[in-house]
Design a protein around this motif. Structure first.
Motif, PDB file in Angstrom:
ATOM      1  N   VAL A 112       0.898  -1.042  -0.009  1.00 26.64           N
ATOM      2  CA  VAL A 112       0.191   0.085  -0.064  1.00 26.64           C
ATOM      3  C   VAL A 112       0.959   1.123  -0.009  1.00 26.64           C
ATOM      4  N   THR A 113       1.999   1.230  -0.286  1.00 30.18           N
ATOM      5  CA  THR A 113       3.033   2.251  -0.159  1.00 30.18           C
ATOM      6  C   THR A 113       2.306   3.278  -1.185  1.00 30.18           C
ATOM      7  N   SER A 114       2.027   3.152  -2.587  1.00 30.69           N
ATOM      8  CA  SER A 114       1.434   4.050  -3.302  1.00 30.69           C
ATOM      9  C   SER A 114       0.570   4.904  -2.581  1.00 30.69           C
ATOM     10  N   TRP A 115      -0.603   4.239  -1.854  1.00 32.90           N
ATOM     11  CA  TRP A 115      -1.641   4.977  -1.101  1.00 32.90           C
ATOM     12  C   TRP A 115      -0.952   5.939   0.076  1.00 32.90           C
ATOM     13  N   ASP A 127       1.230   3.616  10.378  1.00 35.92           N
ATOM     14  CA  ASP A 127      -0.374   3.104  10.301  1.00 35.92           C
ATOM     15  C   ASP A 127      -0.867   2.122   9.392  1.00 35.92           C
ATOM     16  N   VAL A 128       0.115   1.594   8.640  1.00 37.46           N
ATOM     17  CA  VAL A 128      -0.355   0.554   7.748  1.00 37.46           C
ATOM     18  C   VAL A 128      -0.292  -0.977   8.719  1.00 37.46           C
ATOM     19  N   THR A 129       0.219  -0.823   9.934  1.00 40.98           N
ATOM     20  CA  THR A 129      -0.108  -1.775  10.936  1.00 40.98           C
ATOM     21  C   THR A 129      -0.541  -1.324  12.025  1.00 40.98           C
ATOM     22  N   GLU A 130      -1.158  -2.236  12.890  1.00 31.23           N
ATOM     23  CA  GLU A 130      -1.945  -2.077  14.399  1.00 31.23           C
ATOM     24  C   GLU A 130      -0.763  -1.939  15.276  1.00 31.23           C
ATOM     25  N   ALA A 131       0.400  -2.186  15.172  1.00 37.27           N
ATOM     26  CA  ALA A 131       1.487  -2.103  16.316  1.00 37.27           C
ATOM     27  C   ALA A 131       1.787  -0.693  16.888  1.00 37.27           C
ATOM     28  N   TYR A 471      -8.963  -0.713  -3.297  1.00 37.35           N
ATOM     29  CA  TYR A 471      -8.400  -1.677  -2.739  1.00 37.35           C
ATOM     30  C   TYR A 471      -7.754  -1.421  -1.479  1.00 37.35           C
ATOM     31  N   PHE A 472      -6.630  -0.309  -1.749  1.00 35.41           N
ATOM     32  CA  PHE A 472      -5.806  -0.184  -0.460  1.00 35.41           C
ATOM     33  C   PHE A 472      -6.211   0.649   0.467  1.00 35.41           C
ATOM     34  N   ARG A 473      -7.453   1.248   0.215  1.00 37.02           N
ATOM     35  CA  ARG A 473      -8.367   2.022   1.243  1.00 37.02           C
ATOM     36  C   ARG A 473      -8.900   1.088   2.281  1.00 37.02           C
ATOM     37  N   GLN A 474      -9.478   0.008   1.472  1.00 40.42           N
ATOM     38  CA  GLN A 474     -10.103  -0.817   2.319  1.00 40.42           C
ATOM     39  C   GLN A 474      -9.089  -1.731   3.043  1.00 40.42           C
ATOM     40  N   GLU A 475      -8.003  -1.963   2.737  1.00 41.62           N
ATOM     41  CA  GLU A 475      -7.087  -2.769   3.516  1.00 41.62           C
ATOM     42  C   GLU A 475      -6.582  -1.910   4.739  1.00 41.62           C
ATOM     43  N   ILE A 476      -6.361  -0.458   4.535  1.00 49.56           N
ATOM     44  CA  ILE A 476      -6.099   0.402   5.746  1.00 49.56           C
ATOM     45  C   ILE A 476      -7.187   0.324   6.579  1.00 49.56           C
ATOM     46  N   GLU A 477      -8.485   0.511   6.044  1.00 44.05           N
ATOM     47  CA  GLU A 477      -9.618   0.478   7.025  1.00 44.05           C
ATOM     48  C   GLU A 477      -9.673  -0.969   7.863  1.00 44.05           C
ATOM     49  N   ARG A 483      -7.185  -2.694  14.985  1.00 40.41           N
ATOM     50  CA  ARG A 483      -6.456  -2.156  15.924  1.00 40.41           C
ATOM     51  C   ARG A 483      -7.542  -1.782  17.262  1.00 40.41           C
ATOM     52  N   LYS A 484      -8.504  -1.382  16.636  1.00 37.74           N
ATOM     53  CA  LYS A 484      -9.732  -1.041  17.636  1.00 37.74           C
ATOM     54  C   LYS A 484     -10.003  -2.361  18.307  1.00 37.74           C
ATOM     55  N   LYS A 485     -10.105  -3.418  17.727  1.00 36.10           N
ATOM     56  CA  LYS A 485     -10.605  -4.617  18.434  1.00 36.10           C
ATOM     57  C   LYS A 485      -9.468  -5.001  19.467  1.00 36.10           C
ATOM     58  N   LEU A 486      -8.340  -5.217  18.750  1.00 32.38           N
ATOM     59  CA  LEU A 486      -7.122  -5.587  19.800  1.00 32.38           C
ATOM     60  C   LEU A 486      -6.896  -4.519  20.973  1.00 32.38           C
ATOM     61  N   SER A 487      -7.332  -3.446  20.866  1.00 26.74           N
ATOM     62  CA  SER A 487      -7.082  -2.444  21.885  1.00 26.74           C
ATOM     63  C   SER A 487      -8.099  -2.539  23.101  1.00 26.74           C
ATOM     64  N   GLY A 488      -9.157  -3.397  22.896  1.00 24.44           N
ATOM     65  CA  GLY A 488     -10.229  -3.793  23.803  1.00 24.44           C
ATOM     66  C   GLY A 488      -9.959  -5.067  24.351  1.00 24.44           C
ATOM     67  N   GLU A 489      -9.035  -5.991  23.571  1.00 25.27           N
ATOM     68  CA  GLU A 489      -8.869  -7.181  24.173  1.00 25.27           C
ATOM     69  C   GLU A 489      -7.533  -7.653  24.875  1.00 25.27           C
ATOM     70  N   LEU A 490      -6.520  -6.866  24.556  1.00 30.68           N
ATOM     71  CA  LEU A 490      -5.078  -7.120  24.983  1.00 30.68           C
ATOM     72  C   LEU A 490      -4.908  -6.334  26.313  1.00 30.68           C
ATOM     73  N   LEU A 491      -4.256  -7.083  27.142  1.00 27.69           N
ATOM     74  CA  LEU A 491      -3.933  -6.554  28.559  1.00 27.69           C
ATOM     75  C   LEU A 491      -2.939  -5.640  28.487  1.00 27.69           C
ATOM     76  N   ASP A 492      -2.947  -4.689  29.410  1.00 24.15           N
ATOM     77  CA  ASP A 492      -1.826  -3.679  29.701  1.00 24.15           C
ATOM     78  C   ASP A 492      -0.563  -4.639  29.896  1.00 24.15           C
ATOM     79  N   HIS A 493       0.743  -4.094  29.191  1.00 22.44           N
ATOM     80  CA  HIS A 493       1.900  -4.945  29.094  1.00 22.44           C
ATOM     81  C   HIS A 493       2.359  -5.317  30.482  1.00 22.44           C
TER      82      HIS A 493
END
Length: 510
Positions: A112-115, A127-131, A471-477, A483-493
């Motif tokens: 998605v670099t072009s995007w 932002d192309v990754t949730e990390a 296609y690239f916009r959908q992948e970023i979405e 990211r939002k899903k994991l933010s609610g599921e993962l414990l504090d480090h």
């Protein structure tokens, strides 16, 4: 002639990594003994406390349980590196930071670099990754139910380097049959063929072996002093030459960032590595551009301590590597082989790679070693050159011009032909997987993407079709939703590590 006795000179991370790799590869050779000769008088550098995900493969191969690593080495998780102040401040990035995460730069497998290049004014490349956002939220990369060495987000470790060496030693001795001999080696004697015949201890004892692994640190006892293998000096590419290292205790309930902090300053940068009970902090600088007194003052401000409240250890850094890492019946690993500043956790990474390459190419018949030695020397020299290129990339594409150091490192310092060729190419077209054509490039195209565009490298934007944009916009979405899903599921480090420690104590009785 068959090799039956192998001596590893020096313990620490390098020596015991070598011992584990060799012991695993030579398990079927039941007549071969491996002995680590470790001096009780010589300490280890012990500041290589950050890793990259590759270390998990080695630990799995050695048979070391992840739970034991977490429980015995003050270990924390590392999702990547947060870089601060490596660029001039800007309105679009007031914190002046970017992430180099360990997650993929290809969401859903798409480039998605072009995007990003079209939308770089309104988004960060990471932002192309949730990390990054999960790291900022101090989330663990693993669930409680995650399998050993697996996480929801890719990760490596921070750990106490001394305790990590002890864990490697315990595994090598108890599970893989490696022998351990306390002794201080002061010299060695060559035979008529120019090979090492035997080692000489401080007490005058002669220790005879068939093959030797030089892990004697900066002393480079055999490869440097005895064989006099030339050192390829890279100080003309990397100007930093000194580090001040210190360990700072932390509170039991303090937050633990799941990343290494690499914060630039006027003459270099600082690392800040969080363990479960302390921080390992280092101030890396160019002595040609900053005095030690000024460096200590800068470090004290970062630590928020008076200069009389801490005593940093001064570590001179000589950038470069030995022209050969395998000569006759000797291989050099760790600091005896080479050194480049610890940006991007280079030290353990190169040592682990070199030890594995050597072990897999080792022949028990001396007569067949020369071909393997020539091949491995070429491979390791190429690896060092490309690692140095990658570290230099962080400096040379910066837009900082606020000090003599940054002006010199961006305008005056030489670059390798390959690094310059790649930068010229990537100004026209964004990096592709095929641009990194060797398996001996330890840092691949995704690593370059995160650093290049984290630092706002200028690449000509490529036109996209309507289909590609959609296609690239959908992948970023999808990434944003995940990211939002994991933010609610993962414990504090910190909470994850505390829960793990409690469970480990209950199940192991320790």
């Amino acid at each position: 002639m068959r090799v039956k006795n192998i001596a590893i000179i020096g313990g620490g991370t390098a020596g015991w990594l070598a011992a584990n790799h060799l012991a695993v590869e030579l398990r079927a050779e039941t007549d071969i003994t491996i002995t680590v000769i470790e001096s009780p008088e010589i300490g280890i550098i012990g500041v290589g406390e950050g890793t990259v995900p590759h270390i998990k493969k080695s630990l799995l191969k050695f048979g070391i349980p992840e739970a034991e690593l977490l429980a015995t080495c003050d270990t924390t998780f590392k999702k990547g590196i947060k870089f601060v102040d490596w660029m001039a401040p800007s309105a679009s990035n007031p914190e002046n930071s970017y992430y180099h995460p360990f997650s993929s730069a290809y969401p859903g497998g798409a480039d998605v670099t072009s995007w990003y290049l079209k939308n770089s004014a309104s988004m960060e490349f990471a932002d192309v990754t949730e990390a990054p956002s999960l790291a900022e939220a101090m989330k663990s990369p693993k669930r409680i139910s995650s399998a050993p060495y697996e996480g929801v987000v890719n990760y490596a470790y921070h750990f106490n380097a001394v305790k990590f060496g002890q864990l490697l030693a315990k595994n090598a001795k108890e599970k893989l049959g490696v022998l351990h001999k306390p002794a201080t080696i002061v010299n060695a004697q060559l035979n008529e063929h120019g090979e090492v015949d035997y080692l000489i201890t401080k007490e005058g004892e002669q220790l005879q072996y068939d093959f030797f692994v030089d892990c004697s640190g900066f002393h480079s006892l055999i490869m440097g002093k005895l064989f006099n293998i030339p050192f390829v000096d890279k100080s003309s590419q990397l100007l930093t030459d000194t580090a001040l290292a210190v360990q700072i205790p932390t509170e039991a309930n303090s937050q633990i960032p799941p990343y290494t902090l690499a914060k630039a300053h006027s003459a270099g940068w600082m690392w800040d590595i969080p363990l479960t009970n302390r921080r390992g902090v280092g101030f890396v600088y160019s002595s040609a551009h900053m005095t030690e007194d000024v460096a200590v003052e800068h470090l004290s401000r970062h630590l928020q301590l008076n200069t009389d409240q801490f005593s940093p250890r001064k570590i001179p850094m000589r950038m470069g590597y030995r022209e050969k890492f395998w000569c006759k019946n000797v291989v050099a690993l760790g600091l005896a082989q080479g050194f480049v500043e610890p940006l991007e956790a280079t030290s353990i990474f190169v040592t682990d790679f070199s030890a594995e390459l050597f072990a897999r190419n080792f022949s028990v018949e001396k007569e067949s070693m020369s071909v393997a030695a020539d091949y491995c020397n070429k491979a390791v020299a190429y690896t060092w050159e490309r690692v140095i290129d990658f570290v230099q990339l962080h400096y040379c594409i910066s837009d900082r011009q606020d000090s003599a150091f940054w002006r010199a490192t961006t305008q005056e310092v030489k670059r390798s032909d390959i690094l310059q060729e790649r930068l010229d190419m990537w100004a026209v077209n964004s990096p592709k997987k095929l641009d990194i054509f060797s398996r001996f490039d330890l840092f691949d195209v995704e690593n370059f993407l995160f650093v290049l565009y984290g630092m706002k490298y200028k690449t000509r934007a490529k036109n996209m079709t309507v289909y590609e944009e959609d296609y690239f916009r959908q992948e970023i979405e999808k990434v944003n939703m995940y990211r939002k899903k994991l933010s609610g599921e993962l414990l504090d480090h910190r909470l994850w590590l505390d829960k793990f420690a409690t469970a480990y104590q209950q199940t192991s009785g320790k």
